[in-house]
Scaffold this motif. Structure first.
Motif, PDB file in Angstrom:
ATOM      1  N   SER A  12       0.825  -1.212   0.000  1.00  0.00           N
ATOM      2  CA  SER A  12       0.000   0.000   0.000  1.00  0.00           C
ATOM      3  C   SER A  12       0.857   1.259   0.000  1.00  0.00           C
ATOM      4  CB  SER A  12      -0.935  -0.006   1.209  1.00  0.00           C
ATOM      5  OG  SER A  12      -0.193  -0.141   2.427  1.00  0.00           O
ATOM      6  N   SER A  13       1.952   1.237   0.779  1.00  0.00           N
ATOM      7  CA  SER A  13       2.818   2.412   0.825  1.00  0.00           C
ATOM      8  C   SER A  13       3.458   2.675  -0.529  1.00  0.00           C
ATOM      9  CB  SER A  13       3.900   2.224   1.893  1.00  0.00           C
ATOM     10  OG  SER A  13       4.707   1.090   1.615  1.00  0.00           O
ATOM     11  N   GLU A  14       3.796   1.611  -1.246  1.00  0.00           N
ATOM     12  CA  GLU A  14       4.435   1.757  -2.551  1.00  0.00           C
ATOM     13  C   GLU A  14       3.467   2.320  -3.587  1.00  0.00           C
ATOM     14  OE1 GLU A  14       7.652  -1.899  -2.035  1.00  0.00           O
ATOM     15  OE2 GLU A  14       5.633  -2.296  -2.783  1.00  0.00           O
ATOM     16  N   ARG A  70      -2.075  -3.622 -13.185  1.00  0.00           N
ATOM     17  CA  ARG A  70      -3.460  -3.398 -13.644  1.00  0.00           C
ATOM     18  C   ARG A  70      -4.168  -2.370 -12.765  1.00  0.00           C
ATOM     19  NH1 ARG A  70      -5.476  -9.602 -15.132  1.00  0.00           N
ATOM     20  NH2 ARG A  70      -3.811 -10.016 -16.653  1.00  0.00           N
ATOM     21  N   ALA A  71      -3.400  -1.369 -12.364  1.00  0.00           N
ATOM     22  CA  ALA A  71      -3.930  -0.286 -11.540  1.00  0.00           C
ATOM     23  C   ALA A  71      -4.187   0.934 -12.424  1.00  0.00           C
ATOM     24  CB  ALA A  71      -2.939   0.074 -10.439  1.00  0.00           C
ATOM     25  N   ALA A  72      -5.150   1.741 -12.005  1.00  0.00           N
ATOM     26  CA  ALA A  72      -5.463   2.962 -12.752  1.00  0.00           C
ATOM     27  C   ALA A  72      -4.266   3.908 -12.707  1.00  0.00           C
ATOM     28  CB  ALA A  72      -6.692   3.635 -12.159  1.00  0.00           C
ATOM     29  N   VAL A  73      -3.896   4.412 -13.870  1.00  0.00           N
ATOM     30  CA  VAL A  73      -2.800   5.389 -13.946  1.00  0.00           C
ATOM     31  C   VAL A  73      -3.366   6.757 -13.575  1.00  0.00           C
ATOM     32  CG1 VAL A  73      -1.090   6.491 -15.446  1.00  0.00           C
ATOM     33  CG2 VAL A  73      -1.662   4.066 -15.754  1.00  0.00           C
ATOM     34  N   GLU A 324      -7.947  12.379  -6.241  1.00  0.00           N
ATOM     35  CA  GLU A 324      -8.027  11.631  -4.979  1.00  0.00           C
ATOM     36  C   GLU A 324      -6.959  10.548  -4.918  1.00  0.00           C
ATOM     37  OE1 GLU A 324     -11.281   8.805  -2.679  1.00  0.00           O
ATOM     38  OE2 GLU A 324     -11.997  10.462  -3.922  1.00  0.00           O
ATOM     39  N   PRO A 325      -6.199  10.490  -3.831  1.00  0.00           N
ATOM     40  CA  PRO A 325      -5.174   9.441  -3.694  1.00  0.00           C
ATOM     41  C   PRO A 325      -5.811   8.060  -3.628  1.00  0.00           C
ATOM     42  CG  PRO A 325      -4.838  11.230  -2.112  1.00  0.00           C
ATOM     43  CD  PRO A 325      -6.197  11.434  -2.709  1.00  0.00           C
ATOM     44  N   PRO A 326      -5.056   7.011  -3.982  1.00  0.00           N
ATOM     45  CA  PRO A 326      -5.580   5.635  -3.869  1.00  0.00           C
ATOM     46  C   PRO A 326      -5.955   5.326  -2.421  1.00  0.00           C
ATOM     47  CG  PRO A 326      -3.505   5.711  -5.099  1.00  0.00           C
ATOM     48  CD  PRO A 326      -3.680   7.056  -4.490  1.00  0.00           C
ATOM     49  N   GLN A 327      -6.966   4.487  -2.273  1.00  0.00           N
ATOM     50  CA  GLN A 327      -7.426   4.111  -0.934  1.00  0.00           C
ATOM     51  C   GLN A 327      -7.599   2.602  -0.842  1.00  0.00           C
ATOM     52  OE1 GLN A 327     -10.495   6.739   0.901  1.00  0.00           O
ATOM     53  NE2 GLN A 327     -10.681   7.601  -1.144  1.00  0.00           N
ATOM     54  N   ALA A 328      -7.583   2.114   0.392  1.00  0.00           N
ATOM     55  CA  ALA A 328      -7.864   0.699   0.617  1.00  0.00           C
ATOM     56  C   ALA A 328      -9.356   0.445   0.392  1.00  0.00           C
ATOM     57  CB  ALA A 328      -7.478   0.323   2.048  1.00  0.00           C
TER      58      ALA A 328
END
Length: 337
Positions: A12-14, A70-73, A324-328
């Motif tokens: 998550s930190s990365e 496969r994460a949103a850029v 918005e930053p990525p979230q869990a």
């Protein structure tokens, strides 16, 4: 023995680090493209061109990592955020001073991000960015010094012997009937860096205020301009009380142009980065101060800077500029759906 070739998903930190890096590098890339077009001299242009190429390379590496996962850029910043044909927003070699300040910021971020990274490829990426930031700082510093456009901190006589503090008076600050001791050289080092950064920040906020499109954004940058001026004046007074005469200089200033070179969104994000750096610098300076009045003065300043940052965040949200930053995963929401 653990198989080093086995796949390890991003922690998550990365993901957070990569997201922050992508926004900062896409902003830097667009600003450098504009500065290159208006560079004054071969050496500044060569420096800016190299840094732009490095930023572009890091953008590609971060984008590839997101795609592999496969994460949103992130959206970041693009061609729509810069008008390279706009007249020069700043005169002289201000672009080199700006690059030097950004190199300070990214060097600090790289050091922090490295301690938050676990995968080898992420650590290697951050180490490469750190190397580039340190080289950029060194090259910009050497160039400005060679051109006579960068003032050094006050020169004092080096200590000839070591001493130990023997009285609590050493920690007491300025009072109604008491004169504080002169600031020590650890305190002066941190204070001068804040002063130097705010001298550049003052000119940056002036240029942003002159070219912003939204009236409330213009007013926000005007507030930032006055905050930078107040910071410089406060720190200069502390130096003068200790019979030290600091004279940080800028290698250029805001021009008379009112034609937007950058989008309001990009300028607000850039200001957000500088404000966050200012808060961190104030906190660090406070922690190293042994004179009781300095944390109070810096604390009052930090409150103003924090409020300024909060207002900036509200403006960015209002205009739809805050990505918005990525979230869990939101487990309660998933359970309800």
């Amino acid at each position: 023995m653990r198989n080093r070739t086995s796949y390890s998903p991003l922690a998550s930190s990365e993901i957070g680090i990569l997201w922050m890096t992508y926004l900062e590098k896409t902003m830097t890339d667009r600003m450098l493209r504009y500065f290159i077009r208006h560079a004054d001299g071969d050496e500044p242009k060569a420096l800016l061109t190299r840094l732009q190429a490095e930023a572009s390379g890091f953008i590609d590496r971060v984008r590839e990592l997101f795609e592999q996962e496969r994460a949103a850029v992130p959206v970041g910043f693009g061609d729509e955020d810069v008008n390279e044909r706009a007249p020069a927003m700043f005169t002289g070699r201000f672009d080199v001073s700006f690059v030097r300040v950004m190199a300070k910021i990214t060097s600090g971020l790289s050091a922090l991000h490295l301690t938050m990274s676990y995968r080898e490829d992420i650590r290697r990426l951050i180490q490469d960015m750190s190397t580039c930031s340190q080289r950029a700082y060194g090259d910009a510093t050497e160039l400005l010094l060679a051109l006579g456009l960068l003032s050094r901190p006050p020169i004092v006589s080096p200590p000839r012997e070591t001493e130990f503090v023997e009285d609590l008076v050493y920690m007491k600050g300025q009072g109604v009937l008491r004169k504080a001791r002169p600031i020590n050289l650890v305190e002066s080092a941190h204070l001068y860096q804040q002063m130097e950064t705010n001298v550049v920040g003052f000119e940056l906020m002036t240029g942003f205020a002159q070219t912003a499109l939204e009236p409330e954004v213009k007013r926000y940058f005007e507030t930032g301009r006055e905050l930078a001026r107040d910071t410089v004046d406060m720190i200069r007074a502390v130096f003068m009380e200790s019979d030290m005469s600091p004279s940080p200089s800028t290698s250029g200033r805001a021009s008379e142009s009112t034609t937007p070179a950058f989008s309001d969104k990009l300028m607000m994000y850039c200001t957000n980065i500088l404000t966050s750096f200012g808060l961190g610098g104030n906190a660090l300076g406070t922690s190293f101060s042994l004179r009781s009045d300095l944390p109070l003065k810096l604390g009052a300043l930090m409150t103003k800077v924090f409020n300024f940052a909060q207002e900036g965040g509200k403006l960015m949200i209002k205009h739809g500029w805050m990505e918005e930053p990525p979230q869990a995963e939101n487990r309660p929401e998933l359970i309800r759906s």
